[in-house]
Design an enzyme around this catalytic site. Structure first.
Site, PDB file in Angstrom:
ATOM      1  N   LYS A 158       0.853  -1.183   0.000  1.00 20.28           N
ATOM      2  CA  LYS A 158       0.000   0.000   0.000  1.00 20.28           C
ATOM      3  C   LYS A 158       0.884   1.226   0.000  1.00 20.28           C
ATOM      4  O   LYS A 158       2.041   1.160   0.416  1.00 20.28           O
ATOM      5  CB  LYS A 158      -0.870   0.024   1.265  1.00 20.28           C
ATOM      6  N   ASP A 167      -7.072   4.168  -4.403  1.00 17.81           N
ATOM      7  CA  ASP A 167      -7.740   3.967  -3.119  1.00 17.81           C
ATOM      8  C   ASP A 167      -8.402   5.323  -2.834  1.00 17.81           C
ATOM      9  O   ASP A 167      -8.668   6.074  -3.786  1.00 17.81           O
ATOM     10  CB  ASP A 167      -6.724   3.562  -2.030  1.00 17.81           C
TER      11      ASP A 167
HETATM   12  P1  NDP Z   1     -13.111   7.445  -2.677  1.00 15.07           P
HETATM   13  O1  NDP Z   1     -12.080   8.476  -2.438  1.00 15.07           O
HETATM   14  O2  NDP Z   1     -13.656   7.267  -4.037  1.00 15.07           O
HETATM   15  O3  NDP Z   1     -14.364   7.692  -1.711  1.00 15.07           O
HETATM   16  C1  NDP Z   1     -14.212   7.703  -0.337  1.00 15.07           C
HETATM   17  C2  NDP Z   1     -15.546   7.988   0.306  1.00 15.07           C
HETATM   18  O4  NDP Z   1     -15.428   7.797   1.705  1.00 15.07           O
HETATM   19  C3  NDP Z   1     -15.997   9.427   0.105  1.00 15.07           C
HETATM   20  O5  NDP Z   1     -17.404   9.486   0.107  1.00 15.07           O
HETATM   21  C4  NDP Z   1     -15.411  10.106   1.336  1.00 15.07           C
HETATM   22  O6  NDP Z   1     -16.083  11.288   1.711  1.00 15.07           O
HETATM   23  C5  NDP Z   1     -15.581   9.046   2.392  1.00 15.07           C
HETATM   24  N1  NDP Z   1     -14.508   9.195   3.389  1.00 15.07           N
HETATM   25  C6  NDP Z   1     -13.166   9.065   3.189  1.00 15.07           C
HETATM   26  N2  NDP Z   1     -12.476   9.312   4.306  1.00 15.07           N
HETATM   27  C7  NDP Z   1     -13.388   9.583   5.227  1.00 15.07           C
HETATM   28  C8  NDP Z   1     -13.287   9.904   6.591  1.00 15.07           C
HETATM   29  N3  NDP Z   1     -12.097   9.991   7.225  1.00 15.07           N
HETATM   30  N4  NDP Z   1     -14.452  10.111   7.264  1.00 15.07           N
HETATM   31  C9  NDP Z   1     -15.656  10.022   6.620  1.00 15.07           C
HETATM   32  N5  NDP Z   1     -15.795   9.719   5.320  1.00 15.07           N
HETATM   33  C10 NDP Z   1     -14.689   9.511   4.639  1.00 15.07           C
HETATM   34  O7  NDP Z   1     -12.483   6.099  -2.126  1.00 15.07           O
HETATM   35  P2  NDP Z   1     -12.920   4.587  -2.421  1.00 15.07           P
HETATM   36  O8  NDP Z   1     -14.384   4.511  -2.629  1.00 15.07           O
HETATM   37  O9  NDP Z   1     -12.025   4.055  -3.449  1.00 15.07           O
HETATM   38  O10 NDP Z   1     -12.525   3.870  -1.042  1.00 15.07           O
HETATM   39  C11 NDP Z   1     -13.453   3.714   0.025  1.00 15.07           C
HETATM   40  C12 NDP Z   1     -12.978   2.604   0.936  1.00 15.07           C
HETATM   41  O11 NDP Z   1     -12.904   1.376   0.200  1.00 15.07           O
HETATM   42  C13 NDP Z   1     -11.585   2.787   1.544  1.00 15.07           C
HETATM   43  O12 NDP Z   1     -11.569   2.199   2.831  1.00 15.07           O
HETATM   44  C14 NDP Z   1     -10.686   1.978   0.621  1.00 15.07           C
HETATM   45  O13 NDP Z   1      -9.516   1.571   1.277  1.00 15.07           O
HETATM   46  C15 NDP Z   1     -11.607   0.808   0.328  1.00 15.07           C
HETATM   47  N6  NDP Z   1     -11.317   0.037  -0.874  1.00 15.07           N
HETATM   48  C16 NDP Z   1     -11.197   0.641  -2.091  1.00 15.07           C
HETATM   49  C17 NDP Z   1     -10.976  -0.114  -3.216  1.00 15.07           C
HETATM   50  C18 NDP Z   1     -10.917   0.486  -4.576  1.00 15.07           C
HETATM   51  O14 NDP Z   1     -10.779  -0.269  -5.532  1.00 15.07           O
HETATM   52  N7  NDP Z   1     -11.016   1.797  -4.740  1.00 15.07           N
HETATM   53  C19 NDP Z   1     -10.787  -1.579  -3.139  1.00 15.07           C
HETATM   54  C20 NDP Z   1     -11.014  -2.126  -1.814  1.00 15.07           C
HETATM   55  C21 NDP Z   1     -11.253  -1.329  -0.743  1.00 15.07           C
HETATM   56  P3  NDP Z   1     -15.396  12.706   1.448  1.00 15.07           P
HETATM   57  O15 NDP Z   1     -15.467  12.903  -0.039  1.00 15.07           O
HETATM   58  O16 NDP Z   1     -16.214  13.668   2.214  1.00 15.07           O
HETATM   59  O17 NDP Z   1     -13.991  12.591   1.949  1.00 15.07           O
HETATM   60  O1  2IT Z   2      -7.850  -1.845  -0.920  1.00 15.79           O
HETATM   61  C1  2IT Z   2      -7.749  -2.292  -2.073  1.00 15.79           C
HETATM   62  O2  2IT Z   2      -7.871  -3.497  -2.326  1.00 15.79           O
HETATM   63  C2  2IT Z   2      -7.524  -1.335  -3.161  1.00 15.79           C
HETATM   64  N1  2IT Z   2      -7.473  -0.137  -2.913  1.00 15.79           N
HETATM   65  C3  2IT Z   2      -7.334  -1.818  -4.567  1.00 15.79           C
HETATM   66  C4  2IT Z   2      -5.912  -2.245  -4.791  1.00 15.79           C
HETATM   67  C5  2IT Z   2      -5.569  -2.598  -6.211  1.00 15.79           C
HETATM   68  O3  2IT Z   2      -4.367  -2.834  -6.432  1.00 15.79           O
HETATM   69  O4  2IT Z   2      -6.427  -2.655  -7.086  1.00 15.79           O
END
Ligand code: NDP
Ligand code: 2IT
Length: 448
Positions: free
Chosen positions: A129, A169
């Site tokens: 990461k 992420d």
């Molecule tokens: P994005 O940046 O697209 O969206 C994040 C969302 O979560 C936004 O709505 C944001 O709100 C909210 N958020 C982030 N930080 C906080 C916080 N500290 N408190 C409250 N709300 C928060 O990220 P992703 O959708 O890609 O990621 C979301 C989660 O999923 C994370 O935990 C990530 O690690 C996990 N994840 C992502 C993957 C991927 O492929 N993208 C794969 C697997 C897991 P705001 O805009 O107000 O900050």
């Molecule tokens: O938490 C996760 O699995 C991710 N943010 C996606 C990682 C990736 O390499 O696609």
């Protein structure tokens, strides 16, 4: 000889002592280590070769300065990270997070989780990461580009399609991956598509990668329900977050007949009894990059609440898809009291240990992120596969592959939980599946 339990307690104590202040990392290690007692009992060779101890120590940690110039010409300095946690099963693989809260403890907890998650996918990928304490909110495209170029100017020397392959992420989507890839290509003089995933479909990205985490999460939840003789169709759901994972989880839930009535961002939750409109979410969050509260201006049926009020809304399924430790014990109590029977984690470690305990005691089906949100990284591995063969698959074929992977992940975790006498305990099942695969490879390689 210490007992296995005492040995695990010692491992956790050592991790806390050697990684001071990194509370999220301690939490992630504790959750895995505590569940491995029955595995060590069955496999004394894992303890003898100190597999858990070795897994808890990242193979490499890179911390670097990221200087860049903002639109006013002022110099800004951020801190960049990349932790290559474990490469027993393949090149380092895992996302980059750009968020002001990022520090080493967050990157290490995410990297640690990624090791097991990636093993659970069954694909040839190690765990890593990275990220920076950079806040993309309110920044111009030019500022984000200059930041990404500076970030990659240091990071590129540590990457490579068979060394380390980052992706997105929180705060890192296709726009950021584009700037990062452009700079990598420029510095290295190589069009090395497989060095980053989550690329745009016109320049080497896999179709379905954008949707993959959310869609995969819903496929996993669907399998959990089927194992209990239930179905998604007709279920009322709430989803936290409104980013990449949340948006496509909501879309797939609706495609399968569920009713999603609420989502959130860090400023507010939106409750729309008419059902959340995904087109509006995509326009607001992906195109205009606006706050979620503007949703209520377009949809008079919706109203805004405090973000944490999301968990007080009556629902049958709750999918936390925002960030770590966002669902607390008090929220779990509210969900249980309001009739929720399934929680599956789209985010990484969104449910606190106390909340997980309460949900399990109340027989709420609980899908841990390591298994439930693995569809994103699994589709990244499919992107690597397409890049390696210079091929591009159709949306339908790629989605079919994702669906099969999520079904297999569910099956493997379900079987492992039963094998160790705790049927339906996906936390244990996922940790065992992931750990055993990494442990077997590490044993095969000798002491490295
Ligand atoms: P994005 O940046 O697209 O969206 C994040 C969302 O979560 C936004 O709505 C944001 O709100 C909210 N958020 C982030 N930080 C906080 C916080 N500290 N408190 C409250 N709300 C928060 O990220 P992703 O959708 O890609 O990621 C979301 C989660 O999923 C994370 O935990 C990530 O690690 C996990 N994840 C992502 C993957 C991927 O492929 N993208 C794969 C697997 C897991 P705001 O805009 O107000 O900050
Ligand atoms: O938490 C996760 O699995 C991710 N943010 C996606 C990682 C990736 O390499 O696609």
């Amino acid at each position: 000889m210490p007992t296995i339990r005492a040995r695990i307690d010692q491992i956790i104590e050592d991790v806390i002592r050697r990684n001071r202040g990194e509370t999220e990392f301690h939490q992630a290690v504790r959750e895995v280590a505590e569940s491995l007692e029955p595995v060590l009992r069955k496999h004394p060779e894992y303890a003898e070769h100190k597999i858990i101890e070795r897994i808890c120590e990242p193979e490499r940690q890179i911390i670097f300065r990221v200087p860049w110039e903002d639109d006013r010409g002022e110099v800004q300095i951020n801190r960049g990270f990349r932790v290559g946690f474990n490469s027993a099963l393949g090149p380092y693989k895992g996302g980059l997070r750009f968020h002001p809260s990022v520090y080493l403890g967050i990157i290490k907890f995410l990297g640690f989780e990624q090791v097991f998650k990636n093993a659970i996918t069954g694909m040839p990928i190690g765990g890593a990461k990275g990220g920076a304490d950079f806040d993309p909110k309110g920044k111009s495209d030019g500022e984000v580009m200059r930041f990404c170029q500076s970030f990659m100017t240091e990071l590129y020397r540590h990457l490579g399609e068979i060394t380390d392959v980052p992706a997105g992420d929180i705060g890192v989507g296709t726009r950021e991956i584009g700037y990062l890839f452009g700079q990598y290509k420029r510095i290295t003089n190589r069009y090395e598509s497989g060095v980053l995933t989550g690329k745009g479909p016109h320049w080497g990205g896999a179709l379905v990668r954008r949707e993959a985490t959310g869609y995969g999460l819903v496929y996993f939840a669907d399998e959990m329900l089927k194992a209990r003789g239930e179905a998604i169709d007709g279920k009322t759901c709430v989803v936290s977050g409104s980013g990449n994972v949340a948006i496509y989880a909501i879309q797939k839930l609706q495609m399968l007949g569920a009713k999603v009535i609420a989502c959130s961002d860090s400023d507010s939750a939106v409750l729309d009894p008419a059902g959340i409109n995904v087109d509006t979410l995509i326009k607001l969050k992906e195109v205009e990059r606006k706050r979620l509260r503007h949703y209520a201006e377009v949809h008079p049926t919706a109203r805004c609440l405090e973000p944490r009020a999301l968990w007080t809304i009556s629902c049958e399924m709750a999918l936390p898809c925002a960030t770590q430790n966002e669902l607390h014990a008090e929220d779990a109590r509210n969900l249980i009291a309001n009739g929720c029977t399934l929680v599956a984690e789209g985010a990484n470690m969104p449910t606190t240990p106390a909340a997980i305990r309460l949900l399990s005691e109340a027989q709420v089906a609980f899908g841990p992120g390591k298994a439930a949100n693995a569809g994103g990284v699994a589709t990244s591995a499919l992107e690597m596969q397409q890049n390696a063969s210079r091929d591009a698959w159709t949306f339908e074929y790629t989605e079919r592959r994702l669906h099969e992977i999520m079904r297999r992940i569910h099956h493997d975790c379900h079987e492992a939980a039963s094998e160790f006498g705790t049927p339906g305990n996906y936390v244990l099942g996922a940790n065992i599946v992931g750990f055993r695969r990494v442990a077997e490879a590490m044993l095969a390689f000798g002491l490295i």
